[in-house]
Design a protein around this motif. Sequence first.
Motif, PDB file in Angstrom:
ATOM      1  N   PHE A  28      20.617  -4.114   2.307  1.00  0.00           N
ATOM      2  CA  PHE A  28      20.765  -3.652   0.936  1.00  0.00           C
ATOM      3  C   PHE A  28      20.544  -2.150   0.944  1.00  0.00           C
ATOM      4  N   ASP A  29      21.322  -1.425   0.149  1.00  0.00           N
ATOM      5  CA  ASP A  29      21.168   0.014   0.023  1.00  0.00           C
ATOM      6  C   ASP A  29      21.085   0.388  -1.451  1.00  0.00           C
ATOM      7  N   ILE A  30      20.303   1.393  -1.735  1.00  0.00           N
ATOM      8  CA  ILE A  30      20.260   1.944  -3.087  1.00  0.00           C
ATOM      9  C   ILE A  30      21.545   2.743  -3.281  1.00  0.00           C
ATOM     10  N   THR A  31      22.314   2.385  -4.297  1.00  0.00           N
ATOM     11  CA  THR A  31      23.630   3.001  -4.499  1.00  0.00           C
ATOM     12  C   THR A  31      23.738   3.746  -5.825  1.00  0.00           C
ATOM     13  N   ALA A  32      22.642   3.854  -6.558  1.00  0.00           N
ATOM     14  CA  ALA A  32      22.673   4.521  -7.854  1.00  0.00           C
ATOM     15  C   ALA A  32      23.171   5.963  -7.739  1.00  0.00           C
ATOM     16  N   ASP A  33      22.792   6.643  -6.665  1.00  0.00           N
ATOM     17  CA  ASP A  33      23.185   8.046  -6.490  1.00  0.00           C
ATOM     18  C   ASP A  33      24.359   8.244  -5.538  1.00  0.00           C
ATOM     19  N   GLY A  34      24.887   7.175  -4.984  1.00  0.00           N
ATOM     20  CA  GLY A  34      26.010   7.268  -4.065  1.00  0.00           C
ATOM     21  C   GLY A  34      25.951   6.146  -3.045  1.00  0.00           C
ATOM     22  N   LEU A  35      27.058   5.920  -2.375  1.00  0.00           N
ATOM     23  CA  LEU A  35      27.138   4.833  -1.415  1.00  0.00           C
ATOM     24  C   LEU A  35      26.979   5.313   0.013  1.00  0.00           C
ATOM     25  N   THR A  36      26.329   4.501   0.806  1.00  0.00           N
ATOM     26  CA  THR A  36      26.197   4.776   2.230  1.00  0.00           C
ATOM     27  C   THR A  36      27.484   4.341   2.928  1.00  0.00           C
ATOM     28  N   GLU A  37      27.675   4.819   4.134  1.00  0.00           N
ATOM     29  CA  GLU A  37      28.863   4.438   4.902  1.00  0.00           C
ATOM     30  C   GLU A  37      28.867   2.946   5.217  1.00  0.00           C
ATOM     31  N   ARG A  38      27.702   2.357   5.475  1.00  0.00           N
ATOM     32  CA  ARG A  38      27.691   0.928   5.808  1.00  0.00           C
ATOM     33  C   ARG A  38      28.073   0.063   4.610  1.00  0.00           C
ATOM     34  N   ILE A  39      27.737   0.497   3.400  1.00  0.00           N
ATOM     35  CA  ILE A  39      28.185  -0.241   2.210  1.00  0.00           C
ATOM     36  C   ILE A  39      29.672  -0.015   1.995  1.00  0.00           C
ATOM     37  N   LYS A  40      30.123   1.232   2.113  1.00  0.00           N
ATOM     38  CA  LYS A  40      31.559   1.515   1.948  1.00  0.00           C
ATOM     39  C   LYS A  40      32.385   0.686   2.920  1.00  0.00           C
ATOM     40  N   GLY A  41      31.872   0.489   4.123  1.00  0.00           N
ATOM     41  CA  GLY A  41      32.588  -0.283   5.126  1.00  0.00           C
ATOM     42  C   GLY A  41      32.737  -1.750   4.780  1.00  0.00           C
ATOM     43  N   LYS A  42      31.949  -2.241   3.844  1.00  0.00           N
ATOM     44  CA  LYS A  42      32.012  -3.649   3.444  1.00  0.00           C
ATOM     45  C   LYS A  42      32.792  -3.853   2.140  1.00  0.00           C
ATOM     46  N   LEU A  43      33.292  -2.770   1.561  1.00  0.00           N
ATOM     47  CA  LEU A  43      34.053  -2.866   0.317  1.00  0.00           C
ATOM     48  C   LEU A  43      35.549  -2.874   0.592  1.00  0.00           C
ATOM     49  N   ALA A  44      36.284  -3.522  -0.283  1.00  0.00           N
ATOM     50  CA  ALA A  44      37.746  -3.519  -0.192  1.00  0.00           C
ATOM     51  C   ALA A  44      38.260  -2.116  -0.518  1.00  0.00           C
ATOM     52  N   ARG A  54      29.379   7.238 -11.573  1.00  0.00           N
ATOM     53  CA  ARG A  54      28.070   6.596 -11.736  1.00  0.00           C
ATOM     54  C   ARG A  54      28.136   5.424 -12.704  1.00  0.00           C
ATOM     55  N   GLU A  55      28.969   5.520 -13.719  1.00  0.00           N
ATOM     56  CA  GLU A  55      29.093   4.450 -14.711  1.00  0.00           C
ATOM     57  C   GLU A  55      29.653   3.158 -14.095  1.00  0.00           C
ATOM     58  N   LEU A  56      30.315   3.278 -12.955  1.00  0.00           N
ATOM     59  CA  LEU A  56      30.932   2.116 -12.308  1.00  0.00           C
ATOM     60  C   LEU A  56      30.228   1.736 -11.012  1.00  0.00           C
ATOM     61  N   ARG A  57      28.985   2.181 -10.857  1.00  0.00           N
ATOM     62  CA  ARG A  57      28.261   1.933  -9.614  1.00  0.00           C
ATOM     63  C   ARG A  57      26.924   1.258  -9.921  1.00  0.00           C
ATOM     64  N   PRO A  58      26.653   0.109  -9.312  1.00  0.00           N
ATOM     65  CA  PRO A  58      25.368  -0.549  -9.543  1.00  0.00           C
ATOM     66  C   PRO A  58      24.222   0.203  -8.871  1.00  0.00           C
ATOM     67  N   ASP A  59      23.009  -0.190  -9.205  1.00  0.00           N
ATOM     68  CA  ASP A  59      21.828   0.469  -8.652  1.00  0.00           C
ATOM     69  C   ASP A  59      21.639   0.166  -7.164  1.00  0.00           C
ATOM     70  N   VAL A  82      23.186  -5.437  -7.473  1.00  0.00           N
ATOM     71  CA  VAL A  82      21.920  -5.570  -8.182  1.00  0.00           C
ATOM     72  C   VAL A  82      21.816  -4.464  -9.223  1.00  0.00           C
ATOM     73  N   GLU A  83      21.530  -4.862 -10.431  1.00  0.00           N
ATOM     74  CA  GLU A  83      21.252  -3.910 -11.499  1.00  0.00           C
ATOM     75  C   GLU A  83      19.774  -4.053 -11.846  1.00  0.00           C
ATOM     76  N   VAL A  84      19.051  -2.954 -11.879  1.00  0.00           N
ATOM     77  CA  VAL A  84      17.604  -2.954 -12.085  1.00  0.00           C
ATOM     78  C   VAL A  84      17.285  -2.418 -13.475  1.00  0.00           C
ATOM     79  N   LYS A  85      16.371  -3.093 -14.158  1.00  0.00           N
ATOM     80  CA  LYS A  85      15.933  -2.662 -15.483  1.00  0.00           C
ATOM     81  C   LYS A  85      14.414  -2.713 -15.561  1.00  0.00           C
ATOM     82  N   ALA A  86      13.834  -1.686 -16.145  1.00  0.00           N
ATOM     83  CA  ALA A  86      12.400  -1.695 -16.438  1.00  0.00           C
ATOM     84  C   ALA A  86      12.249  -2.289 -17.835  1.00  0.00           C
ATOM     85  N   GLY A  87      11.432  -3.313 -17.974  1.00  0.00           N
ATOM     86  CA  GLY A  87      11.251  -3.956 -19.269  1.00  0.00           C
ATOM     87  C   GLY A  87      12.118  -5.191 -19.405  1.00  0.00           C
TER      88      GLY A  87
END
Length: 162
Positions: A28-44, A54-59, A82-87
């Motif tokens: 799992f990688d934190i993607t809120a600020d951008g994607l890692t290469e290993r996550i990009k490699g698993k996407l279509a 940012r509006e189209l990227r999960p946390d 994964v989308e993370v929410k406080a509260g």
Amino acid sequence: MISEKELYEPVKNVLERQFREKAEECFFDITADGLTERIKGKLADEVLFLTGDRELRPDIMGYVRIPIGLGIFLFSEFRVIVEVKAGKPSINDIFQAKKYGELYDAAISILISTEKPEEKILRLLKRKSTLLLLPLSGYQLFIARFSRQQNIIDWWYPKEPI
């Protein structure tokens, strides 16, 4: 109150630990600020253009490969968003997590928060369980509560994903 951003790392670590118990490969990688290469490699390829907005990227995003026959899936590898929410999570938070799952073709979408949803939302989901399903895929959205004190996920709805 703690910020969402402060929750990313502990939530990522707990999810990785939980999924890894049944997986051959899991990260799992934190993607809120951008994607890692290993996550990009698993996407279509056709969804990579979404990742710059940012509006189209999960946390958090993850990849899991499990042996065939374990868990509820017939396939051996899948994406997790994964989308993370406080509260307390709102119905809009549910739709946001579901949107990310659909956009990134994630078998498992998780809305995780520090509190359970209000009872009225849980009653709605019980009566309209299709709100947790992603169209035509059999993929599903799960809701979870993260306990900061215990550093665990101590509640899942409708059940634990794997």
